[in-house]
Design a protein around this motif. Structure first.
Motif, mmCIF file in Angstrom:
data_model
loop_
_atom_site.group_PDB
_atom_site.id
_atom_site.type_symbol
_atom_site.label_atom_id
_atom_site.label_comp_id
_atom_site.label_asym_id
_atom_site.label_seq_id
_atom_site.Cartn_x
_atom_site.Cartn_y
_atom_site.Cartn_z
ATOM 1 N N GLY A 112 -7.496 -1.684 -5.551
ATOM 2 C CA GLY A 112 -6.728 -0.506 -5.940
ATOM 3 C C GLY A 112 -5.748 -0.717 -7.067
ATOM 4 O O GLY A 112 -4.862 0.114 -7.283
ATOM 5 N N GLY A 153 2.175 2.006 -3.298
ATOM 6 C CA GLY A 153 1.170 2.322 -4.302
ATOM 7 C C GLY A 153 0.833 1.165 -5.227
ATOM 8 O O GLY A 153 0.218 1.359 -6.267
ATOM 9 N N GLU A 154 1.204 -0.064 -4.837
ATOM 10 C CA GLU A 154 0.945 -1.226 -5.692
ATOM 11 C C GLU A 154 -0.454 -1.797 -5.508
ATOM 12 O O GLU A 154 -0.993 -2.421 -6.421
ATOM 13 C CB GLU A 154 1.974 -2.321 -5.412
ATOM 14 N N GLU A 199 -4.102 -1.606 -2.488
ATOM 15 C CA GLU A 199 -4.678 -1.039 -1.268
ATOM 16 C C GLU A 199 -5.266 -2.159 -0.427
ATOM 17 O O GLU A 199 -5.844 -3.107 -0.960
ATOM 18 C CB GLU A 199 -5.795 -0.053 -1.610
ATOM 19 N N GLU A 255 0.835 -1.201 0.000
ATOM 20 C CA GLU A 255 0.000 0.000 0.000
ATOM 21 C C GLU A 255 0.869 1.250 0.000
ATOM 22 O O GLU A 255 0.618 2.187 -0.771
ATOM 23 C CB GLU A 255 -0.939 -0.031 1.202
ATOM 24 N N ASP A 256 1.905 1.264 0.831
ATOM 25 C CA ASP A 256 2.807 2.414 0.893
ATOM 26 C C ASP A 256 3.517 2.642 -0.440
ATOM 27 O O ASP A 256 3.803 3.777 -0.811
ATOM 28 C CB ASP A 256 3.842 2.234 2.005
#
Length: 108
Positions: free
Chosen positions: A62, A41-42, A44, A38-39
């Motif tokens: 996501g 951006g791959e 959520e 998540e951090d």
């Protein structure tokens, strides 16, 4: 409507545990890994993980279906994660979890 991938992992205690220790340390390992995804951006974290019968389910979204299945495959191959994991490809509009298309993990 967004893609959601449920990662179902057999709720199996880790081998060779010290008596009295937490039997599922791999759950925390997977949680940490998903936060890292998540951090980066791959993907959520869609919802909190949940014990359901004889599996523990993690929820991610996501990203594209291919990206989510790649992330789920990486989860399934983490050290200590029990064999037999599978994904359910579904949407955020599904009435219950466990509905959708089943995909064995890791995806080749």
């Amino acid at each position: 409507m967004a893609d959601v991938v449920e990662i179902h992992i057999p709720l199996v205690p880790a081998p060779n545990l010290v008596p009295g220790s937490y039997p599922f340390p791999w759950i925390d390992r997977v949680d940490d890994f998903l936060v890292e995804l998540e951090d980066a951006g791959e993907a959520e974290v869609y919802d909190d993980g949940e014990e359901y019968g004889d599996v523990y389910i993690f929820f991610i979204s996501g990203a594209s279906e291919a990206g989510l299945l790649d992330a789920a495959s990486r989860v399934a191959t983490l050290s200590g994660v029990p064999a037999g994991a599978f994904a359910m490809v579904t949407t955020d509009e599904a009435p219950d979890f466990g509905r959708g298309r089943r995909v064995d993990l890791p995806v080749s």
